[in-house]
Design a protein around this motif. Structure first.
Motif, short mmCIF file in Angstrom:
data_model
loop_
_atom_site.label_atom_id
_atom_site.label_comp_id
_atom_site.label_asym_id
_atom_site.label_seq_id
_atom_site.Cartn_x
_atom_site.Cartn_y
_atom_site.Cartn_z
N LYS A 1 0.81 -1.21 0.00
CA LYS A 1 0.00 0.00 0.00
C LYS A 1 0.85 1.27 0.00
CE LYS A 1 -4.09 -1.98 2.22
NZ LYS A 1 -5.05 -1.87 3.34
N ARG A 2 2.18 1.11 0.08
CA ARG A 2 3.06 2.29 0.08
C ARG A 2 3.22 2.78 -1.37
NH1 ARG A 2 8.46 4.16 0.19
NH2 ARG A 2 8.80 5.71 1.85
N GLU B 1 8.53 8.98 -8.14
CA GLU B 1 9.97 8.80 -7.93
C GLU B 1 10.51 9.82 -6.94
OE1 GLU B 1 14.02 8.31 -10.62
OE2 GLU B 1 12.30 9.39 -11.45
N ASP B 2 10.05 11.04 -7.03
CA ASP B 2 10.53 12.09 -6.14
C ASP B 2 10.04 11.88 -4.71
OD1 ASP B 2 11.67 15.15 -6.21
OD2 ASP B 2 10.01 14.93 -4.77
N ILE B 3 8.76 11.54 -4.55
CA ILE B 3 8.18 11.43 -3.21
C ILE B 3 8.52 10.11 -2.53
CG2 ILE B 3 6.01 11.30 -1.93
CD1 ILE B 3 4.84 13.34 -3.84
N LEU B 4 8.46 9.00 -3.28
CA LEU B 4 8.64 7.67 -2.69
C LEU B 4 9.93 6.98 -3.12
CD1 LEU B 4 4.96 6.39 -2.94
CD2 LEU B 4 6.17 7.13 -0.88
N GLY B 5 10.71 7.61 -4.00
CA GLY B 5 11.96 7.00 -4.42
C GLY B 5 11.81 5.86 -5.38
N ASP B 6 10.62 5.66 -5.92
CA ASP B 6 10.35 4.56 -6.85
C ASP B 6 9.32 5.03 -7.86
OD1 ASP B 6 9.68 2.26 -8.22
OD2 ASP B 6 9.13 1.10 -6.43
N ARG B 7 9.71 5.15 -9.11
CA ARG B 7 8.81 5.66 -10.13
C ARG B 7 7.60 4.75 -10.36
NH1 ARG B 7 8.99 4.20 -15.38
NH2 ARG B 7 8.76 6.38 -16.02
N ALA C 1 6.03 3.18 -7.87
CA ALA C 1 5.24 3.10 -6.64
C ALA C 1 3.96 3.91 -6.81
CB ALA C 1 6.05 3.60 -5.45
N VAL C 2 3.12 3.46 -7.74
CA VAL C 2 1.90 4.17 -8.09
C VAL C 2 0.73 3.19 -8.15
CG1 VAL C 2 0.72 5.64 -9.76
CG2 VAL C 2 3.21 5.79 -9.51
#
Length: 356
Positions: A100-101, A140-146, A148-149
């Motif tokens: 869920k992250r 990518e900017d907020i969670l470090g993984d492009r 992670a959507v």
């Protein structure tokens, strides 16, 4: 899907806020596309019920626009200054656990080269397009993984409800910044410039947004700025009284299908979307020039100040990144339909006039 006037000043601008698919096989292929969409429904669920009465939605939008216009000017400038700081909203997103992250984003899955699934891609028909590239950059900017959507397919008329109800963190879906909408949601600085245009069959006598629309049936998306503009212009006598604007649909692409089926004579929508639809269907074309100027923005909750500031910082960096940012995405997805020179589509230098 779904602006302000090119000419006439800010006052008029505020008042106006208000077949075959190329390589896809025509109307018959729409069934195939819909089937593909259904297959992926578990990955991208439709968010919320569709509005049954599009006219009621449009009427509500018109009333809000009329109320908002008195105190609104240059809505594309009514945003917060950039910041890379984490606030409560961003921290809550980062605190999501396990699978869920992810950043939850409302998008389109039917707008060619903006947010769509290409059944000819040879892949798993993942979402792709100009808007989708921006979403990946934000994640990518907020969670470090492009990647992670969590994408959620949102009909045009459900964009604002999805934000207000908390079903999504933001909407990145060719969404025009206007006065009526900034009363309900917060916008980022503009990330794209476009304008309303007419789309009609090449054989049609329609020449543009003029008297040739007399007696013609026009399709727009419910809750769109296109419908608000048509309604206001018809009321003010700037659109022939005999023009039928009663056909509204939940998703803008549905208008292209109506046009292909001969149920309407023309479509009015953002020129950027209309150009992509003309690329899909070689029997239709843009008629006349854009008759408004408007800007797309990322929409978020009114009180998500830290997220708005963060997205604005991301947009600053995204436009500076010539190798992998805005220009690269434009070249990949939109140059074929809007031209190699992106200048006319680039938003103006951002201004951050909102202070609270």
């Amino acid at each position: 899907m779904n602006g302000t006037r090119v000419k006439g000043g800010a006052t008029m601008g505020a008042r106006r806020l208000r077949a075959s698919l190329k390589g896809w096989g025509g109307v018959a292929a729409m069934a195939v596309v819909c089937a593909l969409v259904a297959v992926f429904a578990l990955c991208v669920p439709l968010s919320g019920p569709r509005t049954v009465d599009g006219q009621a939605v449009a009427q509500s939008a018109r009333v809000k626009a009329e109320k908002a216009e008195e105190d609104c000017e240059a809505p594309e400038k009514q945003t917060l200054s950039p910041s890379s700081a984490d606030g409560d909203t961003i921290q809550a997103i980062k605190n999501r656990k396990g699978e869920k992250r992810k950043l939850i984003v409302g998008v389109d899955q039917n707008s060619y080269r903006w947010g769509y699934r290409d059944p000819n891609s040879g892949k798993t028909a993942e979402l792709e397009g100009f808007d989708i590239d921006l979403v990946h950059r934000i994640a990518e900017d907020i969670l470090g993984d492009r990647n992670a959507v969590q994408f959620k397919a949102i009909p045009t008329d459900q964009r604002i409800p999805a934000i207000k109800d908390g079903r999504v963190d933001m909407v990145v879906r060719t969404m025009t910044i206007n006065c009526a909408r900034i009363a309900d949601v917060a916008f980022s600085a503009p990330y794209f410039k476009t304008g309303q245009q007419v789309l009609a069959p090449k054989s049609s006598p329609i020449k543009g947004y003029d008297d040739t629309l007399a007696g013609k049936r026009i399709c727009t998306a419910a809750g769109s700025t296109a419908y608000s503009t048509l309604e206001a212009d018809k009321k003010d006598g700037k659109l022939p009284a005999s023009t039928d604007i009663s056909t509204t649909v939940p998703n803008q692409l549905d208008c292209l299908v109506r046009l292909q089926l001969g149920e309407v004579d023309a479509v009015v929508t953002d020129g950027a979307l209309a150009a992509s639809q003309a690329a899909q269907d070689p029997t239709v074309q843009l008629k006349g020039d854009a008759f408004t100027a408007e800007y797309y923005g990322v929409a978020m909750k009114k009180d998500a100040d830290d997220l708005v500031r963060r997205v604005n910082q991301i947009l600053v960096d995204y436009r500076k990144d010539t190798a992998n940012g805005w220009q690269a995405s434009y070249g990949k997805w939109l140059s074929a339909t809007l031209g190699r020179d992106p200048e006319k589509s680039e938003p103006p230098a951002p201004q951050y006039l909102r202070t609270t």
